[in-house]
Design a protein around this motif. Structure first.
Motif, short mmCIF file in Angstrom:
data_model
loop_
_atom_site.label_atom_id
_atom_site.label_comp_id
_atom_site.label_asym_id
_atom_site.label_seq_id
_atom_site.Cartn_x
_atom_site.Cartn_y
_atom_site.Cartn_z
N HIS A 139 0.82 -1.22 0.00
CA HIS A 139 0.00 0.00 0.00
C HIS A 139 0.85 1.27 0.00
N ALA A 151 2.91 3.20 -5.28
CA ALA A 151 1.96 3.95 -6.10
C ALA A 151 1.55 3.14 -7.33
N ASP A 152 0.38 3.46 -7.87
CA ASP A 152 -0.10 2.77 -9.06
C ASP A 152 0.90 2.89 -10.21
N ARG A 177 -10.27 0.27 2.19
CA ARG A 177 -11.31 1.13 2.73
C ARG A 177 -12.33 0.30 3.51
N ASP A 212 -9.49 8.77 5.90
CA ASP A 212 -9.08 9.95 5.13
C ASP A 212 -8.05 10.76 5.92
N THR A 269 -4.72 8.90 5.92
CA THR A 269 -4.12 8.96 4.59
C THR A 269 -3.48 10.32 4.34
N LYS A 270 -4.14 11.39 4.77
CA LYS A 270 -3.59 12.74 4.59
C LYS A 270 -2.33 12.93 5.43
N ASP A 317 0.43 11.41 3.57
CA ASP A 317 0.79 12.22 2.39
C ASP A 317 1.86 13.26 2.73
N SER A 375 3.50 7.90 0.96
CA SER A 375 2.04 8.02 0.93
C SER A 375 1.44 6.62 0.93
N ARG A 427 -2.02 4.19 0.05
CA ARG A 427 -3.24 4.15 -0.72
C ARG A 427 -3.98 2.85 -0.44
N ARG A 446 -6.58 -0.20 -1.44
CA ARG A 446 -7.01 -0.95 -2.62
C ARG A 446 -8.10 -1.93 -2.23
#
Length: 269
Positions: free
Chosen positions: A162, A165-166, A194, A203, A206-207, A210, A215, A217, A219
């Motif tokens: 996680h 990055a994509d 999530r 959220d 996650t911030k 960041d 970071s 993410r 999935r």
């Protein structure tokens, strides 16, 4: 600020590090004030995140036990973090003394502390490496010295994908690793996802991430299954970590925010 004895010279103590934050969440002490402050902020933003960390760690132990029972004697733990109670080599070698474990992490603190606790253990070692460069990890002389890539290996990618990055193509990374392994090898993963009813908490966390070099993410189960594409998913498939071969003697509340799965490379491949 003077550094503790276990810290490498030149380490940046002004930026929180995911491995050290995780260490603090699990009760470890190889972290700095900036990591502890970050972890406390994350726990305030999402009060249940500490339980998620423990659920993830418990899954790792169960997965290693399952893999040893399946006959695996070689482990490549990438994104291993800072070893705390229940290290992979402790779990594996308690069941199979001949098991070999190579830890890989991008963080110097994680690698140096791993090397310190592994001193005198000829069947376990640690190297610095970046999951985004799987070929460099596999070509590392110390990895090749400890592990026989001509025999089955279990690659452990626990709580690390996680952070990919994509655009760095996590599925491609896993495919590269899988292509380098012989049939009968495994890839075990856990991944942030999530959770219904926790949108605002997730959220906020996650911030927070960041603001760091890593970071995070989320999935979906379908996306995690795609990352393991080409491998045979071991039952029960992609599920909450607490539902992956749970210990019947442990009453552990479900933690749906972290997914877990193990894939096997077909012997025919």
């Amino acid at each position: 600020m003077s550094l503790p004895d276990w810290a490498p010279a030149g380490v940046d103590t002004t930026v929180p590090n995911a491995a050290r934050v995780y260490d603090y969440a699990l009760g470890g002490y190889h972290n700095f004030a900036v990591d502890r402050e970050f972890a406390e902020r994350a726990m305030q933003a999402w009060p249940g995140i500490g339980r998620v960390a423990y659920a993830n760690r418990a899954y790792l132990g169960r997965a290693v036990e399952w893999l040893v029972d399946a006959g695996v004697r070689q482990f490549l733990d990438i994104g291993s973090g800072i070893p705390t109670l229940g290290n992979v080599h402790e779990v594996a070698q308690a069941l199979a003394p001949d098991a070999r474990v190579m830890y890989v992490d991008i963080d110097e603190v994680a690698v140096m502390h791993s090397e310190a606790i592994l001193a005198g253990n000829p069947r376990a070692a640690a190297v610095q490496g970046d999951l985004r460069k799987p070929q460099e990890i596999l070509a590392n002389p110390r990895v090749q010295e400890l592990l026989d890539l001509g025999q089955p290996v279990a690659v452990l990618l626990v709580a690390v994908l996680h952070f990919i990055a994509d655009e760095d193509d996590p599925a491609g990374i896993v495919r590269e690793l899988g292509d380098a392994l012989v049939g009968g090898s495994y890839v075990a993963v856990s991944h942030f996802t999530r959770t219904t009813g926790l949108d605002s908490e997730q959220d906020r966390v996650t911030k927070l991430y960041d603001q760091t070099p890593t970071s995070v993410r989320a999935r979906t189960p379908e996306q995690v299954a795609e990352i393991l594409g080409g491998l045979e998913l071991i039952g029960p498939g992609v599920v909450p970590a607490t539902a992956w071969h749970p210990d019947p003697e442990v009453d552990e509340p479900e933690q749906p925010a972290v997914l877990a799965a193990v894939g096997r490379k077909s012997v025919a491949n």
